[in-house]
Motif scaffolding. Structure first.
Motif, short mmCIF file in Angstrom:
data_model
loop_
_atom_site.label_atom_id
_atom_site.label_comp_id
_atom_site.label_asym_id
_atom_site.label_seq_id
_atom_site.Cartn_x
_atom_site.Cartn_y
_atom_site.Cartn_z
N UNK A 136 23.93 35.26 46.10
CA UNK A 136 24.05 34.37 47.27
C UNK A 136 24.35 35.17 48.53
N UNK A 137 25.11 36.26 48.39
CA UNK A 137 25.38 37.13 49.54
C UNK A 137 24.08 37.74 50.06
N UNK A 138 23.24 38.21 49.13
CA UNK A 138 21.95 38.79 49.53
C UNK A 138 21.04 37.73 50.14
N UNK A 139 20.98 36.55 49.54
CA UNK A 139 20.16 35.46 50.09
C UNK A 139 20.64 35.07 51.49
N UNK A 140 21.95 35.06 51.67
CA UNK A 140 22.52 34.70 52.98
C UNK A 140 22.12 35.68 54.07
N UNK A 141 22.20 36.98 53.75
CA UNK A 141 21.85 37.98 54.77
C UNK A 141 20.35 37.97 55.04
N UNK A 142 19.52 37.71 54.02
CA UNK A 142 18.08 37.62 54.24
C UNK A 142 17.77 36.44 55.16
N UNK A 199 24.97 46.67 45.78
CA UNK A 199 25.80 46.07 44.72
C UNK A 199 24.95 45.33 43.68
N UNK A 200 23.83 44.71 44.12
CA UNK A 200 22.96 43.99 43.18
C UNK A 200 22.33 44.97 42.18
N UNK A 201 21.87 46.11 42.69
CA UNK A 201 21.26 47.11 41.81
C UNK A 201 22.29 47.62 40.79
N UNK A 202 23.52 47.88 41.26
CA UNK A 202 24.58 48.34 40.35
C UNK A 202 24.89 47.27 39.30
N UNK A 203 24.92 46.02 39.72
CA UNK A 203 25.22 44.92 38.80
C UNK A 203 24.10 44.78 37.76
N UNK A 204 22.84 44.94 38.20
CA UNK A 204 21.72 44.85 37.27
C UNK A 204 21.82 45.97 36.22
N UNK A 259 24.47 47.43 35.18
CA UNK A 259 25.60 47.17 34.28
C UNK A 259 25.40 45.88 33.48
N UNK A 260 24.36 45.14 33.83
CA UNK A 260 24.09 43.88 33.14
C UNK A 260 25.08 42.80 33.51
N UNK A 261 25.70 42.90 34.68
CA UNK A 261 26.71 41.92 35.12
C UNK A 261 26.29 41.33 36.47
N UNK A 262 25.27 40.53 36.50
CA UNK A 262 24.83 39.91 37.76
C UNK A 262 25.69 38.68 38.00
N UNK A 263 26.40 38.72 39.11
CA UNK A 263 27.27 37.61 39.47
C UNK A 263 26.59 36.78 40.56
N UNK A 264 26.76 35.46 40.52
CA UNK A 264 26.12 34.59 41.50
C UNK A 264 26.52 34.92 42.95
N UNK A 265 27.73 35.42 43.18
CA UNK A 265 28.17 35.76 44.54
C UNK A 265 27.31 36.87 45.16
#
Length: 137
Positions: free
Chosen positions: A124-130, A108-113, A115-121
């Motif tokens: 934070x979701x990626x940071x949480x799983x890491x 989802x982060x790659x798709x958001x990048x 589309x130019x729509x990076x959302x904080x959620x």
């Protein structure tokens, strides 16, 4: 055989009255008379069949015990590397599972990048799983 020395003879096979085989143990003892001259001979014999049978059984038990100890040692030598490999495989499986979970959050982060729509959620979701998977380890 010296003048006063006993002689022991074992393993003399014989057939008993009932036609079964037996083993004799015979002791020959010189009897000395005056001036240590041979005066005769004392012959004592006994059936040692049961004792010989027990000795053979004991030897067989000792052989079986040795085989058992050898088998235990071989099993240990096989089991130790097998456990080592198994433990490492389980560790690798757990780490691959962690990487898959992180990868699922990256998509989802790659798709958001793109589309130019990076959302904080998403971040934070990626940071949480890491953090949850202890990815640094």
């Amino acid at each position: 055989m010296g003048k006063s020395q006993k002689t022991r003879l074992d393993d003399i096979r014989y057939i008993r009255k009932d036609r079964t085989a037996g083993e004799l143990g015979i002791t020959l003892t010189p009897i000395l008379g005056k001036d240590n001259q041979k005066a005769g001979l004392l012959l004592v014999g006994s059936d040692i069949s049961e004792r010989k049978l027990m000795e053979r059984q004991l030897l067989q038990i000792q052989k079986l015990k040795s085989i058992g100890e050898l088998a235990t040692g071989i099993a240990h030598e096989i089991n130790t590397p097998t456990q080592y490999v198994g433990s490492n495989i389980r560790f690798i499986q757990a780490q691959i599972g962690s990487i898959q979970r992180i990868w699922q959050r990256l998509d989802p982060l790659i798709k958001a990048i793109k589309q130019g729509k990076i959302e904080p959620e998403i971040i934070s979701s990626l940071e949480g799983i890491v953090k949850e998977t202890d990815f640094d380890y």
